[in-house]
Design a protein around this motif. Sequence first.
Motif, short mmCIF file in Angstrom:
data_model
loop_
_atom_site.label_atom_id
_atom_site.label_comp_id
_atom_site.label_asym_id
_atom_site.label_seq_id
_atom_site.Cartn_x
_atom_site.Cartn_y
_atom_site.Cartn_z
N SER A 35 0.82 -1.21 0.00
CA SER A 35 0.00 0.00 0.00
C SER A 35 0.85 1.26 0.00
CB SER A 35 -0.92 0.02 1.22
OG SER A 35 -0.17 0.17 2.40
N ILE A 36 2.16 1.12 0.25
CA ILE A 36 2.99 2.31 0.42
C ILE A 36 3.09 3.10 -0.88
CG2 ILE A 36 5.30 3.14 0.94
CD1 ILE A 36 5.60 0.76 2.84
N GLU A 37 3.42 2.43 -1.97
CA GLU A 37 3.64 3.16 -3.21
C GLU A 37 2.38 3.85 -3.72
OE1 GLU A 37 5.51 2.60 -7.67
OE2 GLU A 37 5.78 1.05 -6.16
N PRO A 38 1.21 3.17 -3.80
CA PRO A 38 0.02 3.89 -4.24
C PRO A 38 -0.36 5.04 -3.30
CG PRO A 38 -0.53 1.65 -3.57
CD PRO A 38 0.93 1.73 -3.67
N ASN A 39 -0.16 4.86 -1.99
CA ASN A 39 -0.45 5.93 -1.05
C ASN A 39 0.52 7.10 -1.25
OD1 ASN A 39 -2.63 4.77 0.19
ND2 ASN A 39 -1.42 3.76 1.77
N ALA A 40 1.78 6.77 -1.52
CA ALA A 40 2.76 7.82 -1.76
C ALA A 40 2.41 8.62 -3.01
CB ALA A 40 4.16 7.21 -1.89
N ASN A 41 2.02 7.92 -4.05
CA ASN A 41 1.62 8.61 -5.29
C ASN A 41 0.39 9.48 -5.06
OD1 ASN A 41 3.69 7.50 -6.84
ND2 ASN A 41 2.48 5.71 -7.40
N PHE A 42 -0.54 8.96 -4.27
CA PHE A 42 -1.75 9.72 -3.97
C PHE A 42 -1.41 11.01 -3.22
CE2 PHE A 42 -5.24 10.63 -0.95
CZ PHE A 42 -6.23 10.95 -1.88
N ILE A 43 -0.51 10.89 -2.24
CA ILE A 43 -0.11 12.07 -1.47
C ILE A 43 0.59 13.09 -2.36
CG2 ILE A 43 1.45 12.88 0.36
CD1 ILE A 43 0.75 10.30 1.88
N LEU A 44 1.41 12.62 -3.29
CA LEU A 44 2.05 13.53 -4.23
C LEU A 44 1.02 14.31 -5.04
CD1 LEU A 44 5.11 11.58 -5.68
CD2 LEU A 44 5.15 13.62 -4.23
N GLU A 45 -0.01 13.61 -5.51
CA GLU A 45 -1.06 14.27 -6.29
C GLU A 45 -1.81 15.30 -5.44
OE1 GLU A 45 -1.59 14.04 -9.55
OE2 GLU A 45 0.18 12.75 -9.60
N GLU A 46 -2.06 14.93 -4.17
CA GLU A 46 -2.76 15.85 -3.27
C GLU A 46 -1.90 17.08 -2.98
OE1 GLU A 46 -6.07 15.55 -1.83
OE2 GLU A 46 -6.04 14.32 -3.64
N LEU A 47 -0.61 16.86 -2.83
CA LEU A 47 0.30 17.98 -2.61
C LEU A 47 0.30 18.93 -3.80
CD1 LEU A 47 3.36 16.25 -0.90
CD2 LEU A 47 2.17 18.27 -0.03
N LYS A 48 0.34 18.37 -5.00
CA LYS A 48 0.34 19.21 -6.20
C LYS A 48 -0.96 20.00 -6.30
CE LYS A 48 3.32 16.01 -8.73
NZ LYS A 48 3.38 15.00 -9.84
N ALA A 49 -2.08 19.33 -5.99
CA ALA A 49 -3.38 20.00 -6.06
C ALA A 49 -3.53 21.09 -5.01
CB ALA A 49 -4.51 18.96 -5.90
N ALA A 50 -2.80 20.92 -3.89
CA ALA A 50 -2.88 21.90 -2.80
C ALA A 50 -1.83 22.99 -2.90
CB ALA A 50 -2.77 21.17 -1.46
N GLY A 51 -1.10 23.02 -4.00
CA GLY A 51 -0.09 24.05 -4.18
C GLY A 51 1.25 23.73 -3.57
N GLY A 52 1.47 22.45 -3.26
CA GLY A 52 2.78 22.03 -2.77
C GLY A 52 2.90 21.87 -1.27
N PHE A 53 1.80 22.11 -0.52
CA PHE A 53 1.90 21.99 0.94
C PHE A 53 0.61 21.40 1.51
CE2 PHE A 53 1.06 23.66 5.21
CZ PHE A 53 2.21 23.22 5.88
#
Length: 279
Positions: free
Chosen positions: A212-230
Amino acid sequence: MINLGVYNTLEILRETEPGLYLGDDEENVVLLPHKYKPEHFEIGDMLEVFVYLDYEERPVATTLTPYVTLNNFGYLHCSDVNQYGAFMDWGVQKQLFVPFKEQARPMKVGNWYIVYLYLDEQTDRLVGSSKTNKFLNNDNVTLEKFDEVNILVTHLTDLGANVIVNGVHKGLIFIDEIFEDIRTGDRMKAFIKRVRDDKKIDVVLQAPGYRSIEPNANFILEELKAAGGFLPLHDKSDPDAIKNELGMSKKSFKKAIGTLYKDKQINIKEDGISLLADE
């Protein structure tokens, strides 16, 4: 052979006043009423149709999509109850009959139920049953940890969500491993966490363990990008805050951001996590 309760691919034999007559290679014939015929067709064309019994108990074809097919489970709305039983809307013209003896609890008009569709051998009629447990079996479970499965949520309890696994087994998602809004009737992908010695099956919505780590990590990256990096979340954040924001457990979140940190994709601060590219 033309089978009830399933899709049949049949040949258009002739057009008549009632509709199109369709047949198989054994000279069995069924009517497709005019209102369901395709806009363009030729005699000899093959057509996929669903076959069930009409109000006069005769086989009839339709191009409508039923909400459940033979030997499967569906989530159906109860539209009527009389002295014989309940009647369910299952997506075709004639409603599906659920006799009282096949009701896990008395059905009420307007409510929704998990219903199994089967062929009654005594009457050769399609019948529904909400006594789902008798159609499930965990004696011969061939599933293993990490296997991806299809689930149907049957009901929620204080313990968690009871689910039907791959249409044949009973399973459970424990309440502390549910990180998203799920309801009775939901269908989704899930993963096997454990098959116990007593054949009970534990299910999770996220791939267990390291998978579950890799898909969760990718998901968090997408959420970070959508939130402006933070994102104002970190390894000391409240579990409920993480669940509400990202729909995952704190344990999964910490593993994921640990992976991202090691890969030098994020920075972990006291007030949250940020993309290194935005530093």
